[in-house]
Design a protein around this motif. Structure first.
Motif, PDB file in Angstrom:
ATOM      1  N   ALA A  30     -21.969 -17.324 -39.917  1.00 40.33           N
ATOM      2  CA  ALA A  30     -21.972 -17.955 -41.240  1.00 40.33           C
ATOM      3  C   ALA A  30     -22.099 -16.853 -42.282  1.00 40.33           C
ATOM      4  CB  ALA A  30     -23.126 -18.934 -41.367  1.00 40.33           C
ATOM      5  N   THR A  31     -21.453 -17.040 -43.426  1.00 36.74           N
ATOM      6  CA  THR A  31     -21.607 -16.093 -44.523  1.00 36.74           C
ATOM      7  C   THR A  31     -22.766 -16.540 -45.405  1.00 36.74           C
ATOM      8  OG1 THR A  31     -19.952 -17.244 -45.851  1.00 36.74           O
ATOM      9  CG2 THR A  31     -19.195 -15.383 -44.565  1.00 36.74           C
ATOM     10  N   ILE A  32     -23.432 -15.566 -45.979  1.00 37.72           N
ATOM     11  CA  ILE A  32     -24.585 -15.818 -46.846  1.00 37.72           C
ATOM     12  C   ILE A  32     -24.116 -15.671 -48.285  1.00 37.72           C
ATOM     13  CG2 ILE A  32     -26.900 -15.048 -47.475  1.00 37.72           C
ATOM     14  CD1 ILE A  32     -27.043 -13.821 -44.590  1.00 37.72           C
ATOM     15  N   HIS A  33     -24.374 -16.700 -49.092  1.00 33.35           N
ATOM     16  CA  HIS A  33     -23.946 -16.693 -50.496  1.00 33.35           C
ATOM     17  C   HIS A  33     -25.114 -17.037 -51.405  1.00 33.35           C
ATOM     18  CE1 HIS A  33     -19.602 -16.478 -49.758  1.00 33.35           C
ATOM     19  NE2 HIS A  33     -19.880 -17.161 -48.663  1.00 33.35           N
ATOM     20  N   LEU A  34     -25.162 -16.370 -52.559  1.00 33.68           N
ATOM     21  CA  LEU A  34     -26.112 -16.770 -53.598  1.00 33.68           C
ATOM     22  C   LEU A  34     -25.533 -17.977 -54.315  1.00 33.68           C
ATOM     23  CD1 LEU A  34     -27.205 -13.366 -55.162  1.00 33.68           C
ATOM     24  CD2 LEU A  34     -28.496 -14.830 -53.620  1.00 33.68           C
TER      25      LEU A  34
END
Length: 95
Positions: A30-34
Motif C-alpha cells: 500500500a502507498t502512504i499518503h498525507l
C-alpha cells in the motif's frame, strides 16, 4: 515482517516484506499518503493499495529503495486492519 520502504521516486510503500537476494518481495503493498483534514490545517495518513491490479505481491529491486524502516505501532495496526490479518499490537502493556 511489515516494513515501510521509501523508493527513489519518494513514494512510500508499506507491506509484508521478504528479502530475496537483491529484491524485496512485498505482499499486499500500500502507498502512504498525507490526507488534508480540517480545511488543510492538519494532515492525516491514508493507505491506498499499490498496483491493485496485480496478484497480491510485487518485487522491488533493493537499488530502487532509499530507506527501509519499521513502521510505528499505530501505522502497523492501521495497515494490518486494512490489508492484513487484522491483528493489532497494543501500545502499552497492561499492568
Amino acid at each position: 515482517m511489515i516494513k515501510v520502504l521509501q523508493l527513489v521516486t519518494a513514494q512510500e510503500i508499506i507491506g509484508e516484506i521478504e528479502e530475496q537476494g537483491s529484491d524485496y518481495i512485498v505482499k499486499e503493498p500500500a502507498t502512504i499518503h498525507l490526507v488534508p483534514q480540517n480545511n488543510g490545517s492538519t494532515f492525516g495518513i491514508g493507505l491506498i493499495p499499490f498496483m491493485p491490479y496485480v496478484d497480491g505481491k510485487v518485487t522491488i529491486n533493493k537499488d530502487k529503495v532509499v530507506i527501509a524502516a519499521d513502521p510505528s505501532v499505530e501505522m502497523r495496526n492501521n495497515y494490518s486492519k486494512m490489508f492484513g490479518a487484522g491483528i493489532q499490537i497494543a501500545n502499552v502493556m497492561p499492568r
